[in-house]
Design a protein around this motif. Structure first.
Motif, short mmCIF file in Angstrom:
data_model
loop_
_atom_site.label_atom_id
_atom_site.label_comp_id
_atom_site.label_asym_id
_atom_site.label_seq_id
_atom_site.Cartn_x
_atom_site.Cartn_y
_atom_site.Cartn_z
N SER A 288 0.81 -1.22 0.00
CA SER A 288 0.00 0.00 0.00
C SER A 288 0.83 1.26 0.00
O SER A 288 0.35 2.33 -0.39
N ALA A 289 2.09 1.17 0.41
CA ALA A 289 2.94 2.38 0.52
C ALA A 289 4.05 2.42 -0.52
O ALA A 289 4.94 3.27 -0.43
N TYR A 290 4.02 1.53 -1.51
CA TYR A 290 5.13 1.47 -2.48
C TYR A 290 5.31 2.76 -3.26
O TYR A 290 6.38 3.06 -3.77
N SER A 291 4.25 3.57 -3.40
CA SER A 291 4.34 4.79 -4.22
C SER A 291 5.06 5.92 -3.51
O SER A 291 5.31 6.97 -4.12
N ASP A 292 5.40 5.73 -2.27
CA ASP A 292 6.13 6.76 -1.51
C ASP A 292 7.60 6.71 -1.89
O ASP A 292 8.29 5.71 -1.63
N ALA A 299 11.60 2.74 7.11
CA ALA A 299 10.22 3.24 7.14
C ALA A 299 9.23 2.09 7.34
O ALA A 299 8.25 2.22 8.08
N VAL A 300 9.48 0.97 6.71
CA VAL A 300 8.61 -0.20 6.88
C VAL A 300 8.69 -0.71 8.33
O VAL A 300 7.67 -1.06 8.94
N ALA A 301 9.91 -0.73 8.84
CA ALA A 301 10.10 -1.20 10.23
C ALA A 301 9.37 -0.30 11.20
O ALA A 301 8.71 -0.77 12.15
N TYR A 326 12.13 -6.51 -4.12
CA TYR A 326 10.67 -6.64 -4.01
C TYR A 326 9.97 -5.32 -4.24
O TYR A 326 8.96 -5.25 -4.96
N LEU A 327 10.52 -4.24 -3.67
CA LEU A 327 9.92 -2.92 -3.84
C LEU A 327 9.92 -2.51 -5.31
O LEU A 327 8.93 -1.98 -5.83
N ASN A 328 11.05 -2.76 -6.00
CA ASN A 328 11.11 -2.43 -7.43
C ASN A 328 10.12 -3.28 -8.22
O ASN A 328 9.48 -2.80 -9.17
N LYS A 329 9.97 -4.55 -7.85
CA LYS A 329 9.03 -5.42 -8.55
C LYS A 329 7.61 -4.87 -8.42
O LYS A 329 6.85 -4.82 -9.40
N VAL A 330 7.25 -4.45 -7.21
CA VAL A 330 5.91 -3.91 -6.98
C VAL A 330 5.70 -2.64 -7.79
O VAL A 330 4.68 -2.47 -8.47
N ARG A 331 6.66 -1.75 -7.75
CA ARG A 331 6.52 -0.46 -8.45
C ARG A 331 6.46 -0.65 -9.96
O ARG A 331 5.64 -0.03 -10.66
N LEU A 332 7.35 -1.50 -10.49
CA LEU A 332 7.41 -1.67 -11.95
C LEU A 332 6.17 -2.39 -12.47
O LEU A 332 5.69 -2.10 -13.57
N THR A 333 5.64 -3.32 -11.71
CA THR A 333 4.43 -4.00 -12.14
C THR A 333 3.24 -3.04 -12.15
O THR A 333 2.40 -3.07 -13.05
N GLU A 334 3.18 -2.18 -11.15
CA GLU A 334 2.14 -1.15 -11.14
C GLU A 334 2.32 -0.19 -12.31
O GLU A 334 1.35 0.23 -12.95
N ALA A 335 3.57 0.14 -12.61
CA ALA A 335 3.85 1.04 -13.75
C ALA A 335 3.37 0.40 -15.05
O ALA A 335 2.82 1.08 -15.92
N SER A 336 3.58 -0.92 -15.19
CA SER A 336 3.13 -1.59 -16.41
C SER A 336 1.60 -1.52 -16.53
O SER A 336 1.07 -1.37 -17.63
N ARG A 337 0.90 -1.63 -15.41
CA ARG A 337 -0.56 -1.52 -15.45
C ARG A 337 -0.98 -0.12 -15.87
O ARG A 337 -1.87 0.06 -16.70
N LEU A 338 -0.33 0.90 -15.29
CA LEU A 338 -0.69 2.29 -15.62
C LEU A 338 -0.38 2.61 -17.08
O LEU A 338 -1.14 3.34 -17.74
N LEU A 339 0.73 2.10 -17.59
CA LEU A 339 1.07 2.33 -18.99
C LEU A 339 0.03 1.73 -19.92
O LEU A 339 -0.30 2.29 -20.97
N ILE A 350 3.97 8.67 -14.72
CA ILE A 350 3.78 7.32 -14.18
C ILE A 350 4.94 6.95 -13.26
O ILE A 350 4.74 6.30 -12.22
N ALA A 351 6.14 7.37 -13.63
CA ALA A 351 7.29 7.09 -12.78
C ALA A 351 7.09 7.70 -11.39
O ALA A 351 7.36 7.05 -10.37
N TYR A 352 6.59 8.94 -11.35
CA TYR A 352 6.35 9.60 -10.05
C TYR A 352 5.23 8.90 -9.28
O TYR A 352 5.28 8.77 -8.05
N LEU A 353 4.18 8.44 -10.03
CA LEU A 353 3.04 7.80 -9.37
C LEU A 353 3.42 6.50 -8.67
O LEU A 353 2.80 6.13 -7.67
#
Length: 399
Positions: A288-292, A299-301, A326-339, A350-353
């Motif tokens: 839920s916080a990957y976009s930060d 921060a997660v801890a 893992y964080l990059n995987k989450v972000r890049l997969t979300e980026a692929s959806r947005l694209l 999209i990169a900022y999102l």
């Protein structure tokens, strides 16, 4: 993509081999040669003829050795006729011994090695049949362009341009033709001749040897055809490579997206799969916080109450990844959806999102993950059937 590149490499090797074979074939045809001396085995389609000034009341003599390896002849010019001369010709015959006209239109030069004792200057003539003025069998009516060459006792390699010979003026006077009509064709050659010149010694026995007599040609039509075939082949390969690469890349991207879609970031996270509440808390918070952009291990801890070692243990045991991966995987997969779903949004937006403040870094990571740039990914995604895109559309993570 690996299979595609293997196939492309194999196709390239095959194309190069085919081009090499074609080059050997067409170049051989583009530069034809015919060896007259030494005579090829079984080649008896020419014979020697001798000429001298005897018909004009002269006393010059010439004798030829009927050798098939090289042309050997001796002559002696005597100052009896006004213009003493002696020569030997090779006349072309068919299988039945009848005189023929050889087609030398594809040949451009003639080469040989000339030896003579004493050293002298000699003539080389080509008798060519002219449909307008020549009478078959009457060599005096044939156009006979000539040139000169030097020879010595040591032997002189000679190469003559068959297209730059000159017809002597006396022939035009004898045929009552304008001397400016110097043109001639090589499609009907009756004979070639080697003989004395005005600079040849008189009253001296002269020995001549002509060897390695070969005519050479240049037919640029074969080279043109070769160039066109090679260009067509490479153009076809280029088109195939482009289309096949696009299909392979599309399949690769589609496979990667399908692999990532069920990933933690794109399925509804509940506490049910995880009996350990701390594990569930860590995974849910990252999803839920990957976009930060400021999200990191600390921060997660701080947000989940788990220590950083526990977080790493969760990611390693559940996903086999480090926190950063893992964080990059989450972000890049979300980026692929947005694209895919938001064609109007810029790549930088999209990169900022998805949590990247550095767009070039985002582009680099995206290409490493999907094998293409974000722009190419959007283009490829647009090529997929709409229904397929709808069926595989990921569900956004819960907030």
């Amino acid at each position: 993509m690996q299979e595609f590149y293997k196939k492309a490499l194999l196709s390239l090797i095959v194309l190069l081999l085919v081009d090499l074979l074609l080059a050997v074939f067409f170049v051989d045809r583009a530069y034809p040669t015919r060896t007259l001396l030494p005579a090829q085995k079984g080649d008896s389609r020419w014979e020697y003829l001798t000429y001298s000034d005897g018909a004009d009341g002269g006393a010059s003599s010439v004798h030829v050795d009927d050798s098939r390896e090289r042309l050997r002849f001796d002559f002696k010019l005597k100052d009896v006729a006004p213009f003493p001369f002696a020569s030997v010709a090779l006349t072309f015959k068919d299988d039945k011994g009848r005189q023929i006209h050889a087609d030398w239109s594809k040949f451009r030069t003639i080469s040989f090695v000339a030896k003579c004792a004493p050293a002298a200057s000699l003539t080389f003539d080509v008798s060519t049949f002219d449909d307008k003025v020549s009478k078959p069998g009457n060599f005096g009516t044939y156009r006979s362009p000539r040139t000169y060459f030097s020879c010595s006792e040591q032997g002189v390699p000679v190469t003559l341009d068959l297209a730059r010979l000159l017809i002597p003026e006396w022939w035009f006077a004898a045929m009552k033709l304008d001397v400016v009509r110097q043109g001639y064709e090589l499609d009907k050659v009756a004979k070639i001749m080697f003989g004395s010149s005005a600079a040849s010694p008189h009253n001296v026995d002269t020995h001549i040897e002509i060897s390695e007599l070969t005519v050479h040609g240049r037919d640029y039509r074969y080279l043109t055809a070769l160039a066109l075939i090679i260009l067509a082949g490479w153009a076809a390969f280029g088109v195939w490579f482009f289309l096949a690469h696009a299909r392979a890349l599309l399949a690769s991207v589609d496979s990667k997206v399908k692999t990532n879609l069920p990933f933690v970031a794109y399925r509804r996270l509940t506490l049910e799969p995880y009996k350990d509440k701390e594990k569930a808390s860590v995974l849910r918070y990252i999803a839920s916080a990957y976009s930060d952009p400021a999200l990191d291990l600390e921060a997660v801890a701080a947000a989940t109450g788990a220590n950083r070692y526990k977080i790493n243990e969760v990611l390693k045991s559940e996903l086999g990844m480090t926190f950063t991966n893992y964080l990059n995987k989450v972000r890049l997969t979300e980026a692929s959806r947005l694209l895919t779903e938001n064609s109007s949004a810029a790549v930088s937006e999209i990169a900022y999102l998805v949590g990247y403040s550095n767009v070039p870094y985002f582009n680099k990571l995206f290409k490493e993950e999907f094998g293409c740039t974000p722009k190419s990914f959007r283009t490829l995604a647009a090529q997929q059937p709409q229904q397929q895109a709808a069926d595989s559309a990921p569900v956004a993570p819960p907030v």
